[in-house]
Design a protein around this motif. Structure first.
Motif, PDB file in Angstrom:
ATOM      1  N   LYS A   2       9.394 -20.148   1.680  1.00 41.88           N
ATOM      2  CA  LYS A   2       9.184 -20.451   0.277  1.00 41.88           C
ATOM      3  C   LYS A   2       9.869 -21.766  -0.062  1.00 41.88           C
ATOM      4  CE  LYS A   2       7.280 -16.610  -1.454  1.00 41.88           C
ATOM      5  NZ  LYS A   2       6.249 -16.492  -2.442  1.00 41.88           N
ATOM      6  N   ALA A   3       9.338 -22.440  -1.034  1.00 43.06           N
ATOM      7  CA  ALA A   3       9.968 -23.687  -1.455  1.00 43.06           C
ATOM      8  C   ALA A   3       9.688 -23.903  -2.918  1.00 43.06           C
ATOM      9  CB  ALA A   3       9.432 -24.861  -0.657  1.00 43.06           C
ATOM     10  N   ASN A   4      10.746 -24.175  -3.703  1.00 41.84           N
ATOM     11  CA  ASN A   4      10.578 -24.497  -5.110  1.00 41.84           C
ATOM     12  C   ASN A   4      10.932 -25.948  -5.371  1.00 41.84           C
ATOM     13  OD1 ASN A   4       9.772 -21.937  -5.950  1.00 41.84           O
ATOM     14  ND2 ASN A   4      11.868 -21.207  -5.747  1.00 41.84           N
ATOM     15  N   GLN A   5      11.228 -26.691  -4.334  1.00 48.56           N
ATOM     16  CA  GLN A   5      11.517 -28.110  -4.478  1.00 48.56           C
ATOM     17  C   GLN A   5      10.800 -28.867  -3.381  1.00 48.56           C
ATOM     18  OE1 GLN A   5      15.738 -28.230  -4.115  1.00 48.56           O
ATOM     19  NE2 GLN A   5      15.771 -27.735  -1.957  1.00 48.56           N
ATOM     20  N   PHE A  28      -0.191 -30.752   9.449  1.00 51.55           N
ATOM     21  CA  PHE A  28       0.434 -31.137   8.185  1.00 51.55           C
ATOM     22  C   PHE A  28       1.159 -29.928   7.616  1.00 51.55           C
ATOM     23  CE2 PHE A  28      -2.716 -34.731   6.767  1.00 51.55           C
ATOM     24  CZ  PHE A  28      -2.180 -35.565   7.744  1.00 51.55           C
ATOM     25  N   ASN A  29       2.333 -30.182   7.017  1.00 50.63           N
ATOM     26  CA  ASN A  29       3.031 -29.158   6.236  1.00 50.63           C
ATOM     27  C   ASN A  29       2.794 -29.474   4.766  1.00 50.63           C
ATOM     28  OD1 ASN A  29       4.288 -27.652   8.366  1.00 50.63           O
ATOM     29  ND2 ASN A  29       5.587 -29.441   8.700  1.00 50.63           N
ATOM     30  N   ASN A  35       1.616 -20.957  -5.413  1.00 49.83           N
ATOM     31  CA  ASN A  35       2.446 -19.794  -5.074  1.00 49.83           C
ATOM     32  C   ASN A  35       3.807 -20.174  -4.505  1.00 49.83           C
ATOM     33  OD1 ASN A  35       1.850 -20.637  -2.461  1.00 49.83           O
ATOM     34  ND2 ASN A  35       0.299 -19.055  -2.120  1.00 49.83           N
ATOM     35  N   GLY A  36       4.093 -21.493  -4.435  1.00 47.63           N
ATOM     36  CA  GLY A  36       5.398 -21.932  -3.968  1.00 47.63           C
ATOM     37  C   GLY A  36       5.604 -21.870  -2.473  1.00 47.63           C
ATOM     38  N   GLU A  37       4.542 -21.636  -1.705  1.00 41.93           N
ATOM     39  CA  GLU A  37       4.677 -21.533  -0.253  1.00 41.93           C
ATOM     40  C   GLU A  37       4.318 -22.850   0.422  1.00 41.93           C
ATOM     41  OE1 GLU A  37       2.391 -18.322   1.239  1.00 41.93           O
ATOM     42  OE2 GLU A  37       3.644 -16.771   0.338  1.00 41.93           O
ATOM     43  N   ILE A  38       4.979 -23.098   1.557  1.00 41.82           N
ATOM     44  CA  ILE A  38       4.615 -24.240   2.397  1.00 41.82           C
ATOM     45  C   ILE A  38       3.788 -23.690   3.556  1.00 41.82           C
ATOM     46  CG2 ILE A  38       5.466 -26.024   3.958  1.00 41.82           C
ATOM     47  CD1 ILE A  38       7.982 -26.155   2.176  1.00 41.82           C
ATOM     48  N   TYR A  39       2.607 -24.230   3.737  1.00 45.83           N
ATOM     49  CA  TYR A  39       1.744 -23.758   4.813  1.00 45.83           C
ATOM     50  C   TYR A  39       1.467 -24.891   5.789  1.00 45.83           C
ATOM     51  CZ  TYR A  39      -1.967 -25.991   2.042  1.00 45.83           C
ATOM     52  OH  TYR A  39      -2.723 -26.887   1.340  1.00 45.83           O
ATOM     53  N   SER A  74       5.892 -35.801   1.822  1.00 44.38           N
ATOM     54  CA  SER A  74       5.438 -34.451   1.467  1.00 44.38           C
ATOM     55  C   SER A  74       4.072 -34.509   0.803  1.00 44.38           C
ATOM     56  CB  SER A  74       6.455 -33.779   0.532  1.00 44.38           C
ATOM     57  OG  SER A  74       6.705 -34.602  -0.595  1.00 44.38           O
ATOM     58  N   LEU A  75       3.308 -33.453   1.010  1.00 44.14           N
ATOM     59  CA  LEU A  75       1.965 -33.338   0.443  1.00 44.14           C
ATOM     60  C   LEU A  75       1.854 -32.048  -0.358  1.00 44.14           C
ATOM     61  CD1 LEU A  75      -0.162 -34.347   3.575  1.00 44.14           C
ATOM     62  CD2 LEU A  75       0.207 -35.737   1.531  1.00 44.14           C
ATOM     63  N   THR A  76       1.047 -32.092  -1.389  1.00 41.59           N
ATOM     64  CA  THR A  76       0.828 -30.915  -2.230  1.00 41.59           C
ATOM     65  C   THR A  76      -0.666 -30.677  -2.401  1.00 41.59           C
ATOM     66  OG1 THR A  76       2.859 -31.377  -3.462  1.00 41.59           O
ATOM     67  CG2 THR A  76       1.302 -29.864  -4.480  1.00 41.59           C
TER      68      THR A  76
END
Length: 666
Positions: A2-5, A28-29, A35-39, A74-76
């Motif tokens: 999980k990641a919130n930042q 890629f991460n 949902n706040g998850e890094i996939y 970082s990517l979103t």
């Protein structure tokens, strides 16, 4: 994880270490802010050369809006959306590697774009990891093609503002090329006009629908499905056992010891007793479901390598349940998405019913539909395969009938904790219904042979609305499988089918199905099986054919076409058929004398058995006629008062019944 930042760059990173999400990264991460998850996403593009694989990664970075932070790179992006775009780019870079390995996209011309468009349209771009359902389609939908090739158009925009190293600089409106595909689309057996509209080109043939339906019925009645029901029913009870420690853990040795009657050390005996009760209750539940004694439900569950495999098995059962609903209820996808688990119930007349929101036709009001036979069975199974109670919840929360509630961590034991119900919404999206339907379709293709693809390259939910009408017309046909006939016998007075209406489009579907079925029946009436047909209309058609002395099949086709133009109704009953032509409406026993219109839905054996517009098919109707005759004979024998209206009706039914049976040679 999980990641919130946002990602942070490690202070220990050296100049020789590659940064994440770079143009050379194979994975890629990405942060899904939803949902706040890094996939982790695979962007290796393994069938593309380095030039085009790099271009594909660069494009996806820009599609995400670039790096959120240049330092961390970082990517979103939402996971499902990114994976869809990644798959589209994989097609493009794979094609470019084969067809334009070293060429700049800026040099591509109309000829290149047309070749790409055709290869996408006719599914000629092979990818190593594409879905089974995708691989089987011979023609992709117009929307799928345009969504994929849009990235070529978009590359030009990004290239012109310096955000992409290469991009297309030619004509941007690729719909201009679609007419070039017309002849090949027609040659593939697809109606080009419907394909262009995105309409009903994907109608499911009766043969394919029947195979899928029977496979679905076999699936829900299998011992494997009963074992899954037994497992989840137990997990919602008092003897539940945590799946992540008891069943699906690599170290779950205690349950194996209990199963093998091995000695248990003293400090594990209490836990072993709980596991023993858990196993016993699964076996009890399985027995309640009439599972085969030779099948071991515990062994089946334990053979899954992990909970992920269990979930795959659950999805396969849900696929079968969806096929049953599509084939036997005529339901629309938007209704299925909105149907709540508690929206079906057992009525006092022993018919299951459910309410579905009909936004399209009824302003959002809940409309009752009969939920009979196999559809009711499927609904029960979908409620059983869940870690939470989907029906009659004490907390009043709602669940979706077609929603899958088997995600272990957020759902197991959550009913006890009083948590808000976690809805995994992806399983009830329109795309999911279509994808899962095609996965099931491809299982049938693999089982029964690829020759079926000659008639059907893929299926869609809408296509089953045609198949539903076919099943309704043939529901008493002796050639239809017993499981389908039994399903419709639960439905009284045609209620199951008469509630299914959907504007002019549905009228057209019903009319086309009636004409097609009449063609089949007339051919049988005058062919090698003609002796199986009796009754006034059958004799009328047979006499007309004898008069005309037809020379070949084309002549017969012309005669049938003339009959079709004159067709008013064809209505199947368990005891025979009502076939009304315009010139014979006045002969109908159910005729309303005021309006001059036959009230065909008022059909019953008393009226139809003596009607000039009726006919009977021995293999389909003989048993029902015999049951009717015996029932009325029994009534006459036991009823003490003769010459009453009731007695006269029974006498007429018995007399007509014997005449029909005599014509059948019975």
């Amino acid at each position: 994880m999980k990641a919130n930042q946002e990602f942070k760059v490690s202070s220990n990173r050296t100049s020789t270490q590659a940064k994440q999400n770079s143009l050379s990264s194979k994975k890629f991460n990405i942060l899904d802010k939803n949902n706040g998850e890094i996939y982790e996403a695979n962007v290796s593009f393994q069938w593309a050369n380095e030039k085009w694989a790099t271009w594909g990664r660069q494009y996806l970075i820009e599609w995400c809006g670039g790096y959120t932070h240049p330092e961390s790179q970082s990517l979103t992006a939402r996971k499902a959306t990114f994976e869809g775009k990644r798959n589209q780019i994989a097609k493009l870079v794979t094609w470019a590697t084969s067809n334009k390995p070293d060429s700049s996209m800026g040099c591509w011309d109309d000829k290149n774009i047309l070749k790409l468009l055709k290869d996408i349209a006719f599914n000629k771009i092979d990818l190593p990891d594409r879905n089974i359902d995708e691989a089987a389609l011979s023609v992709l939908s117009k929307d799928t093609i345009l969504k994929t090739i849009w990235h070529i158009e978009n590359s030009g925009s990004l290239y012109r503002i310096g955000k992409l190293s290469d991009g297309y600089l030619g004509k941007a409106n690729f719909e201009y090329f679609l007419p070039e595909l017309e002849e090949e689309i027609k040659a593939s057996g697809v109606n080009y006009t419907d394909w262009l509209k995105g309409g009903s080109y994907d109608s499911v043939s009766l043969e394919i629908a029947t195979l899928m339906l029977m496979e679905a019925i076999n699936t829900i009645q299998s011992n494997q499905t009963k074992a899954l029901q037994a497992y989840f029913n137990t997990q919602r009870g008092t003897s539940k056992s945590p799946p992540y420690t008891t069943v699906f853990s690599k170290r779950a040795t205690l349950i194996k010891k209990v199963l093998n009657d091995q000695e248990i050390v003293k400090h594990h005996r209490k836990k072993a007793a709980r596991i023993s009760l858990f196993i016993k209750n699964i076996q009890t539940e399985y027995k309640k479901l009439d599972g085969d004694k030779s099948f071991n439900p515990i062994e089946y569950i334990m053979n899954f390598k992990g909970h992920k495999e269990l979930n795959i098995a659950v999805k396969e059962v849900f696929d079968a349940c969806k096929v049953i609903f599509f084939c036997l209820t005529g339901i629309r996808v938007h209704e299925m998405k909105q149907t709540n688990s508690q929206d079906y119930y057992l009525d006092i007349d022993n018919i299951w019913r459910f309410k579905a929101t009909e936004d399209k036709t009824q302003g959002g009001t809940k409309q009752l539909r009969a939920l009979a036979g196999k559809a009711a069975e499927a609904a029960t199974i979908m409620c059983d395969l869940s870690y939470i109670n989907k029906r009659q919840r004490n907390d009043g929360q709602t669940t979706y009938l077609f929603g899958i509630y088997t995600a272990m961590k957020p759902l197991f034991n959550s009913d006890n904790d009083g948590n808000e119900v976690y809805h995994g919404g992806t399983c009830i999206s329109r795309d999911s219904f279509t994808d899962r339907l095609n996965i099931f379709f491809n299982k049938v293709i693999n089982k029964y042979g690829e020759q079926l693809l000659e008639d059907c390259s893929g299926v869609s939910p809408h296509g089953f609305r045609h198949a539903f009408v076919d099943f309704v017309l043939r529901r008493f046909d002796g050639n239809i499988h017993a499981a389908i006939r039994d399903h419709f016998r639960h439905c009284i007075n045609g209620e199951f089918t008469s509630t299914y209406t959907d504007s002019k489009a549905q009228d057209q579907i019903e009319r086309a199905a009636e004409e097609k079925y009449m063609h089949e029946l007339v051919r049988k009436m005058v062919g090698e099986y003609s002796q199986n047909f009796t009754g006034p209309i059958a004799l009328f058609i047979q006499r007309e054919v004898d008069k005309c002395k037809f020379v070949n099949e084309k002549d017969l086709d012309g005669y049938i076409d003339e009959l079709t133009e004159d067709l008013e109704h064809i209505v199947p009953h368990e005891y025979g058929y009502c076939l009304v032509f315009k010139g014979r409406k006045n002969l109908a026993k159910c005729l309303d004398k005021k309006t001059g219109v036959p009230k065909i839905l008022n059909g019953c054996f008393e009226l139809c058995s003596g009607c000039p517009n009726s006919f009977h098919h021995e293999p389909s109707n003989k048993e029902a006629i015999i049951r009717n005759v015996i029932s009325h004979e029994s009534f006459l024998e036991k009823f003490p008062i003769k010459n009453t209206a009731q007695a006269k009706i029974s006498e007429t039914v018995v007399s007509n019944g014997y005449k029909i049976l005599s014509a059948m040679g019975a």
